[in-house]
Write a protein that holds these residues in place. Structure first.
Motif, PDB file in Angstrom:
ATOM      1  N   GLY A  77       0.985  -1.230  -0.020  1.00 24.12           N
ATOM      2  CA  GLY A  77      -0.098   0.021  -0.030  1.00 24.12           C
ATOM      3  C   GLY A  77       0.835   1.080   0.001  1.00 24.12           C
ATOM      4  N   SER A  78       1.953   1.264   0.688  1.00 25.24           N
ATOM      5  CA  SER A  78       2.927   2.270   0.961  1.00 25.24           C
ATOM      6  C   SER A  78       3.613   2.571  -0.571  1.00 25.24           C
ATOM      7  CB  SER A  78       3.871   2.337   2.034  1.00 25.24           C
ATOM      8  OG  SER A  78       3.224   2.080   3.202  1.00 25.24           O
ATOM      9  N   LEU A  79       4.065   1.554  -1.175  1.00 24.63           N
ATOM     10  CA  LEU A  79       4.949   1.349  -2.552  1.00 24.63           C
ATOM     11  C   LEU A  79       3.928   1.933  -3.614  1.00 24.63           C
ATOM     12  CD1 LEU A  79       6.632  -2.179  -2.286  1.00 24.63           C
ATOM     13  CD2 LEU A  79       7.690   0.108  -2.066  1.00 24.63           C
ATOM     14  N   LEU A  80       2.647   1.620  -3.493  1.00 28.34           N
ATOM     15  CA  LEU A  80       1.558   2.110  -4.541  1.00 28.34           C
ATOM     16  C   LEU A  80       1.446   3.613  -4.580  1.00 28.34           C
ATOM     17  CD1 LEU A  80      -1.265  -0.567  -3.914  1.00 28.34           C
ATOM     18  CD2 LEU A  80      -0.344   0.176  -6.260  1.00 28.34           C
ATOM     19  N   VAL A  81       1.726   4.236  -3.619  1.00 29.39           N
ATOM     20  CA  VAL A  81       1.495   5.655  -3.357  1.00 29.39           C
ATOM     21  C   VAL A  81       2.757   6.380  -4.159  1.00 29.39           C
ATOM     22  CG1 VAL A  81       1.632   7.672  -1.965  1.00 29.39           C
ATOM     23  CG2 VAL A  81       0.251   5.766  -1.337  1.00 29.39           C
ATOM     24  N   GLN A 135       4.926   2.741 -18.197  1.00 29.73           N
ATOM     25  CA  GLN A 135       3.699   2.938 -17.488  1.00 29.73           C
ATOM     26  C   GLN A 135       2.990   1.721 -16.878  1.00 29.73           C
ATOM     27  OE1 GLN A 135       2.142   5.834 -16.302  1.00 29.73           O
ATOM     28  NE2 GLN A 135       3.754   7.038 -16.846  1.00 29.73           N
ATOM     29  N   ASP A 136       3.209   0.558 -17.318  1.00 27.16           N
ATOM     30  CA  ASP A 136       2.798  -0.709 -17.029  1.00 27.16           C
ATOM     31  C   ASP A 136       3.314  -1.028 -15.638  1.00 27.16           C
ATOM     32  OD1 ASP A 136       5.034  -1.275 -18.267  1.00 27.16           O
ATOM     33  OD2 ASP A 136       4.141  -3.112 -19.473  1.00 27.16           O
ATOM     34  N   ILE A 137       4.230  -0.658 -15.180  1.00 21.65           N
ATOM     35  CA  ILE A 137       5.312  -1.042 -14.252  1.00 21.65           C
ATOM     36  C   ILE A 137       4.410  -1.165 -12.954  1.00 21.65           C
ATOM     37  CG2 ILE A 137       6.048   1.246 -13.339  1.00 21.65           C
ATOM     38  CD1 ILE A 137       8.198  -1.919 -13.517  1.00 21.65           C
ATOM     39  N   VAL A 138       4.459  -2.143 -11.988  1.00 26.07           N
ATOM     40  CA  VAL A 138       3.806  -2.421 -10.849  1.00 26.07           C
ATOM     41  C   VAL A 138       4.589  -2.518  -9.567  1.00 26.07           C
ATOM     42  CG1 VAL A 138       1.282  -2.913 -11.471  1.00 26.07           C
ATOM     43  CG2 VAL A 138       3.398  -4.723 -11.328  1.00 26.07           C
ATOM     44  N   PRO A 139       4.479  -1.957  -8.469  1.00 23.59           N
ATOM     45  CA  PRO A 139       5.252  -2.063  -7.209  1.00 23.59           C
ATOM     46  C   PRO A 139       5.183  -3.736  -6.780  1.00 23.59           C
ATOM     47  CG  PRO A 139       3.159  -1.012  -6.579  1.00 23.59           C
ATOM     48  CD  PRO A 139       3.323  -1.144  -8.009  1.00 23.59           C
ATOM     49  N   THR A 140       6.363  -4.082  -5.937  1.00 27.97           N
ATOM     50  CA  THR A 140       6.205  -5.348  -5.676  1.00 27.97           C
ATOM     51  C   THR A 140       6.731  -5.424  -4.121  1.00 27.97           C
ATOM     52  OG1 THR A 140       7.540  -7.482  -6.010  1.00 27.97           O
ATOM     53  CG2 THR A 140       8.667  -5.724  -6.872  1.00 27.97           C
ATOM     54  N   ALA A 141       6.110  -6.217  -3.281  1.00 31.54           N
ATOM     55  CA  ALA A 141       6.413  -6.181  -1.788  1.00 31.54           C
ATOM     56  C   ALA A 141       7.624  -7.088  -1.499  1.00 31.54           C
ATOM     57  CB  ALA A 141       5.187  -7.032  -0.927  1.00 31.54           C
ATOM     58  N   ARG A 142       7.762  -8.036  -2.375  1.00 25.42           N
ATOM     59  CA  ARG A 142       9.143  -8.870  -2.169  1.00 25.42           C
ATOM     60  C   ARG A 142       9.901  -8.564  -3.668  1.00 25.42           C
ATOM     61  NH1 ARG A 142       9.132 -12.859   1.392  1.00 25.42           N
ATOM     62  NH2 ARG A 142       7.203 -12.890   2.729  1.00 25.42           N
ATOM     63  N   PHE A 143      11.121  -8.252  -3.391  1.00 26.67           N
ATOM     64  CA  PHE A 143      12.228  -7.694  -4.178  1.00 26.67           C
ATOM     65  C   PHE A 143      13.519  -8.238  -3.846  1.00 26.67           C
ATOM     66  CE2 PHE A 143      12.576  -3.827  -7.549  1.00 26.67           C
ATOM     67  CZ  PHE A 143      13.038  -4.626  -8.307  1.00 26.67           C
TER      68      PHE A 143
END
Ligand code: KG4
Ligand code: ZN
Length: 338
Positions: free
Chosen positions: A85-89, A328-336
């Motif tokens: 949720g934080s990364l999405l911002v 622009q299609d990039i999405v965040p990822t919790a595990r990286f």
């Protein structure tokens, strides 16, 4: 010439920084006090606070740098690891900004940011940076790793925690002593007035270059529970000694394996990174170790130890030079991983 805007929002700090050709122009961080009463970061509250903070934080970073938004050549953001949720911002903001300004978008691994924080120049004459390859002890609230850094983009993890991170050990032991969150800096301060040999805690026996901190945390909890049965003021009466002793044990565990890595790899260029690298006793012990074994030691300045956007912007700068952009299609990822 390149001016990069960096955005960091992986946990509970909203940060924006401007870097010009590797030199820092501004690095603004808004922390989140809202988590203190819960004794840890509450993800839902974190993303909400990021949402409130992101625009004013970026605006301040741009103003403090003495530039305008039209001077920015690219925007770099933390894609992960962290709280989704934080990364999405941060990710959504960066995508919108890149689109509106028609500039390249650069994804950054938060861990790579911590490691490369050493390359943020404080001014144009700042040449105090490690040479490749170097060993980096990355110690934060979520990570404890020994990394061989071969180039800015090529890193190999040669040791890591199998359970809790070092920062987590600090925070959980602090919580057991009823200290506020985050406990690492509080323990650091109390330990200065305590005796590190007052209490003895067993170090874990873990293979190779890996770490473990969950056993230490549990034995600290049981130790305090037993002592409190005999004297319910035990914690309050021994706070400084308890802090010094647990800190001493955590540092010994960290440095035993780091020295083992030095011997195994033969690398004499050593760096430390992440929130726990702000610990004054860890810095002191690493300095002693470096002197004794003739190692070249790099400790980040205080503002670059805990989460900040300057470290994201510097990775962005390296990637900008390589034209390593994302769509622009990039999405965040919790595990990286690295
Ligand atoms: O790198 P960071 O800001 O966030 C993560 O990516 O995890 O690290 C935060 C961690 C927390 O566990 C905090 O207690 C610890 O760094 N920390 C310290 C000190 N300052 C921050 N631990 C020990 N001593 C300190 N002075
Ligand atoms: Zn971090």
């Amino acid at each position: 010439m390149a001016i990069i805007l960096g955005i960091e929002s992986s946990c509970d700090d909203t940060s924006a920084a401007i870097i010009k050709d590797g030199v820092i122009l501004s690095n603004f961080i808004a922390g989140q006090k809202v988590h203190e009463e819960f004794g840890g970061v509450v993800p839902e509250l974190a993303s909400r606070a990021h949402q409130q903070n992101i625009i004013p934080v970026v605006d301040t970073a741009i103003k403090n740098a003495g530039i305008t938004k039209n001077d920015i050549d690219a925007i770099a953001f933390t894609r992960g690891p962290g709280l989704l949720g934080s990364l999405l911002v941060g990710t959504s903001f960066a995508k919108g900004f890149a689109l509106a300004q028609n500039i390249p978008l650069i994804e950054v691994n938060h861990l790579q940011g911590h490691v490369l924080a050493h390359f943020v120049k404080e001014n144009e004459n700042d040449t105090n940076q490690p040479k490749f390859p170097f060993l980096c002890l990355l110690v934060s609230g979520g990570h404890t790793e020994i990394i061989v850094v071969k180039t800015p983009s090529e890193m190999e993890v040669i040791g890591k925690t199998i359970d809790d991170a070092a920062g987590e050990a600090f925070d959980k032991c602090a919580k057991t002593m009823r200290l506020p969150y985050p406990g690492g800096p509080v323990i650091d301060k109390l330990a200065k007035k305590g005796n590190e040999f007052a209490f003895n805690f067993n170090k874990p026996k873990i293979k190779e270059l890996d770490y473990s901190f969950s056993g230490l945390k549990t034995s600290f909890l049981y130790f305090l529970r037993d002592r409190m049965k005999e004297n319910d003021k035990f914690i309050d009466e021994n706070l400084n000694d308890l802090s010094a002793s647990i800190q001493h044990t955590i540092i010994e565990i960290l440095l035993d394996k780091l020295y083992k890595a030095v011997k195994q790899t033969g690398i004499k260029e050593i760096a430390v990174a992440g929130g726990v690298s702000a610990n004054s006793e860890l810095q002191k012990q690493m300095t002693i170790m470096a002197k004794k074994h003739k190692l070249n030691l790099f400790i980040p300045s205080f503002g670059f130890t805990t989460d900040n956007a300057a470290m994201i912007a510097i990775v962005g700068y390296f990637k900008y030079l390589d034209k390593d952009f994302v769509g622009q299609d990039i999405v965040p990822t919790a595990r990286f991983g690295l």
